[in-house]
Design a protein around this motif. Sequence first.
Motif, PDB file in Angstrom:
ATOM      1  N   PRO A 119      -2.186  -1.072   3.570  1.00 12.56           N
ATOM      2  CA  PRO A 119      -0.723  -1.017   3.696  1.00 12.56           C
ATOM      3  C   PRO A 119      -0.252   0.397   3.997  1.00 12.56           C
ATOM      4  CG  PRO A 119      -1.336  -1.063   1.394  1.00 12.56           C
ATOM      5  CD  PRO A 119      -2.619  -1.166   2.172  1.00 12.56           C
ATOM      6  N   TYR A 120       0.916   0.501   4.634  1.00 11.45           N
ATOM      7  CA  TYR A 120       1.566   1.791   4.921  1.00 11.45           C
ATOM      8  C   TYR A 120       2.960   1.797   4.317  1.00 11.45           C
ATOM      9  CZ  TYR A 120      -2.058   2.879   8.356  1.00 11.45           C
ATOM     10  OH  TYR A 120      -3.251   3.163   8.971  1.00 11.45           O
ATOM     11  N   PRO A 121       3.280   2.690   3.358  1.00 12.25           N
ATOM     12  CA  PRO A 121       2.331   3.573   2.684  1.00 12.25           C
ATOM     13  C   PRO A 121       1.421   2.801   1.728  1.00 12.25           C
ATOM     14  CG  PRO A 121       4.509   3.711   1.652  1.00 12.25           C
ATOM     15  CD  PRO A 121       4.643   2.801   2.837  1.00 12.25           C
ATOM     16  N   PRO A 122       0.307   3.413   1.328  1.00 13.14           N
ATOM     17  CA  PRO A 122      -0.079   4.813   1.473  1.00 13.14           C
ATOM     18  C   PRO A 122      -0.924   5.119   2.714  1.00 13.14           C
ATOM     19  CG  PRO A 122      -1.574   3.736  -0.033  1.00 13.14           C
ATOM     20  CD  PRO A 122      -0.587   2.691   0.398  1.00 13.14           C
ATOM     21  N   GLY A 123      -1.212   4.141   3.562  1.00 12.23           N
ATOM     22  CA  GLY A 123      -2.059   4.414   4.713  1.00 12.23           C
ATOM     23  C   GLY A 123      -3.509   4.595   4.347  1.00 12.23           C
TER      24      GLY A 123
END
Length: 451
Positions: free
Chosen positions: A413-417
């Motif tokens: 997921p983005y964030p946190p990348g």
Amino acid sequence: MNTPLYHALRALSQKHTARFHMPGHKGKDVLPDFGPILPLDFTEVYETGNLYTGEGPIRQAEEQAARFYHAPDCHFLTGGSTQGIHTMLYAAAGAGADVLFDRNCHKSAAHAAAMLDLSPAFVFPKTIEPFGIPGLLCPDEIDRALSQNPSIRAVLVTSPNYYGVRQDIPAIAAVCHAHGAKLLVDAAHGAHFPAVGLPSPIEEGADLAALSAHKTLYALGQSAMLLSGGTIDSDRLREGASLFGTSSPSYAMMVSLDLARDALEQDDSYQKAAEAVHALRLHLAEHTKFRPLTGHDLDPCRLTVSTAGTDWTGDKLADTLYERFGVACEMSDARNMVCIVTPADLGDNLDRLREALDTLSREVQQTVLPAPLPPLPVPRPALSVRRALLGNASTLFLDDVQPGMVCARPVTPYPPGVPVLWPGEEITAEHIVFLRNQCYNTIDRISVYQP
């Protein structure tokens, strides 16, 4: 111009040889808008050289690139840094090896782990708030990981990352070499560094580094380079590049690598691009509600702008820039928007971006900053990456995922990348809670291994 491959193929094209070999266009102007490129698009025939045997004008062009990057050797790639990452892990670690990965590594590293049956261990970057992005790795944590697992043969780190954060490669290299491990750097976004006064990863002590020339240079898509510090056998590297690359490498791509490297040496245009990014960062910090990433060891040509503390997401900012102003960003996430800047953006492009951000800043409302991201759940290996990624899998909605299932594809997921789950890791109740609470807008399905 010091471009041995370009000059050799251009001279060959001017011989007007009857080409009874591939490619099928035979160098003729048979496709719209491709006319100047097709005459240089050859295959392995008389006077063209051969990428995988390291000879002829291709080898001469590679030597010029090695000189520019202050590296003992360089190998051209036509499969992007993905091919470079696969090749590095093959050559430096080999099948069945233990490898320490920067958890922020590209998904191609997981693919390499599956193909080579690697056993991964991980080191996690610190999070930069309020951006919610991966920051620096701690050399002491790498030291502890290597001490706990002396069988680790190689360490793979990403520098710079997508947001422009550079790692302390000299410190990490010193730790790796003290333990007898090779340091591999995914420098896909850093091919322009020498043109802005920054060293290549090889100059900083890395053993191998993959650079995507197409990301930040004037090279064609998929064009990349593998730099070597001379500690890995060159024949092993070519063997790996051949194993993971096409048997018909594009001569057009390789010519673009030769020309793009030469362009870096012709003037100070990349330095001017870096100065323009610096000025834009200062402008945004002083005159808008947006927050540019500054104060870290950054790629000077990468612009990361955060919407944290406003009522807009980074995704909304990027979409609005495109839909209303015709400005297309490289990527966005829930808190940030990222732009890759090169000399091709000097003038009109950067002016349009600045004016658009000024306009949109007047439309957003300031809010409280988001809470810092909690630490990622601790990984629990359950299966080999190879078995999980190459085996049977099903995609389930997050509400249907149960603790005890095994992840089959990276969940990032983005964030946190940074991947919350890697293939072969057990999905725990903590993972499900983290994804529901932190990633409800971006992750709603997970691929799980099916025995």
